[in-house]
Design a protein around this motif. Sequence first.
Motif, short mmCIF file in Angstrom:
data_model
loop_
_atom_site.label_atom_id
_atom_site.label_comp_id
_atom_site.label_asym_id
_atom_site.label_seq_id
_atom_site.Cartn_x
_atom_site.Cartn_y
_atom_site.Cartn_z
N VAL A 38 -34.94 30.20 -32.00
CA VAL A 38 -34.71 30.40 -30.57
C VAL A 38 -34.59 29.06 -29.84
O VAL A 38 -33.58 28.80 -29.18
CB VAL A 38 -35.84 31.26 -29.94
CG1 VAL A 38 -35.63 31.44 -28.45
CG2 VAL A 38 -35.97 32.60 -30.65
N LEU A 39 -35.61 28.24 -29.97
CA LEU A 39 -35.65 27.02 -29.14
C LEU A 39 -34.73 25.91 -29.63
O LEU A 39 -34.13 25.20 -28.81
CB LEU A 39 -37.09 26.51 -29.04
CG LEU A 39 -38.05 27.48 -28.34
CD1 LEU A 39 -39.43 26.86 -28.23
CD2 LEU A 39 -37.53 27.92 -26.99
N LEU A 76 -31.22 26.77 -28.48
CA LEU A 76 -31.18 26.62 -27.03
C LEU A 76 -31.13 25.15 -26.63
O LEU A 76 -30.34 24.75 -25.77
CB LEU A 76 -32.40 27.30 -26.38
CG LEU A 76 -32.56 27.11 -24.88
CD1 LEU A 76 -31.35 27.66 -24.12
CD2 LEU A 76 -33.85 27.73 -24.40
N THR A 77 -31.95 24.33 -27.27
CA THR A 77 -31.96 22.89 -26.99
C THR A 77 -30.59 22.28 -27.28
O THR A 77 -30.08 21.47 -26.50
CB THR A 77 -33.06 22.19 -27.82
OG1 THR A 77 -34.33 22.78 -27.49
CG2 THR A 77 -33.10 20.70 -27.54
N LEU A 129 -37.59 23.96 -20.21
CA LEU A 129 -37.65 23.93 -21.67
C LEU A 129 -39.08 23.73 -22.15
O LEU A 129 -39.52 24.39 -23.10
CB LEU A 129 -36.73 22.83 -22.19
CG LEU A 129 -36.40 22.83 -23.68
CD1 LEU A 129 -35.76 24.14 -24.11
CD2 LEU A 129 -35.49 21.66 -24.01
N LEU A 188 -41.01 26.91 -22.26
CA LEU A 188 -40.71 27.77 -23.42
C LEU A 188 -41.36 27.23 -24.68
O LEU A 188 -41.82 27.99 -25.53
CB LEU A 188 -39.20 27.90 -23.60
CG LEU A 188 -38.48 28.72 -22.53
CD1 LEU A 188 -36.97 28.62 -22.72
CD2 LEU A 188 -38.93 30.17 -22.58
N ALA A 214 -35.21 32.75 -22.86
CA ALA A 214 -34.26 31.91 -23.59
C ALA A 214 -32.91 32.60 -23.72
O ALA A 214 -31.86 31.96 -23.60
CB ALA A 214 -34.82 31.56 -24.97
N TRP A 227 -31.00 32.35 -20.50
CA TRP A 227 -30.53 30.98 -20.34
C TRP A 227 -29.34 30.71 -21.25
O TRP A 227 -28.35 30.09 -20.84
CB TRP A 227 -31.68 30.03 -20.65
CG TRP A 227 -31.57 28.67 -20.02
CD1 TRP A 227 -30.54 28.18 -19.28
CD2 TRP A 227 -32.55 27.64 -20.09
NE1 TRP A 227 -30.82 26.88 -18.89
CE2 TRP A 227 -32.05 26.53 -19.37
CE3 TRP A 227 -33.79 27.53 -20.71
CZ2 TRP A 227 -32.75 25.34 -19.25
CZ3 TRP A 227 -34.50 26.35 -20.56
CH2 TRP A 227 -33.97 25.27 -19.85
#
Length: 150
Positions: A83-84, A87-88, A119, A122, A138, A141
């Motif tokens: 997920v992160l 997204l990053t 961020l 999260l 997320a 976003w």
Amino acid sequence: MGLPPFLFIDVCVQTHGREVVFGPADAFLALFDRDGVLKRGAAPTVQIEADALISRRWRWILVEKEVRRGHPLEALASYHAEVLEPLTELLRLRYAPHKTGYGLKHVYTDLPAEVTRDLESLYALTRPEELPGGMERAGRWMDELASTLT
């Protein structure tokens, strides 16, 4: 000696056998490259990279699977990886497209302050029961980013 304690010099010595291709944002100084094996590669288009990151969203089910199994460490690891991290990278494509693949390195200088604060919130989630809410935020976003990048 007067040098900063965090100064690093990366030295790479290799035998012939392959070309070495650096990304567009990679800084390098070749002292010896007589045969010209060091190359600077072209960056893939933002749309291709964004589509690849967005297409990984089906893997978010791995977070839910580990939460349901009662494996908090594996759920958290999947949340970060599935997920992160994408997204990053989407945020990097939006705000610093010349520096993809950096993960969180230089995130505070490459992204706007309000984006890094969001961020951080999260990344701060650590309890399994918090992860579904983080995934929902997320996801919204990512949808916003997808509409601006593709």
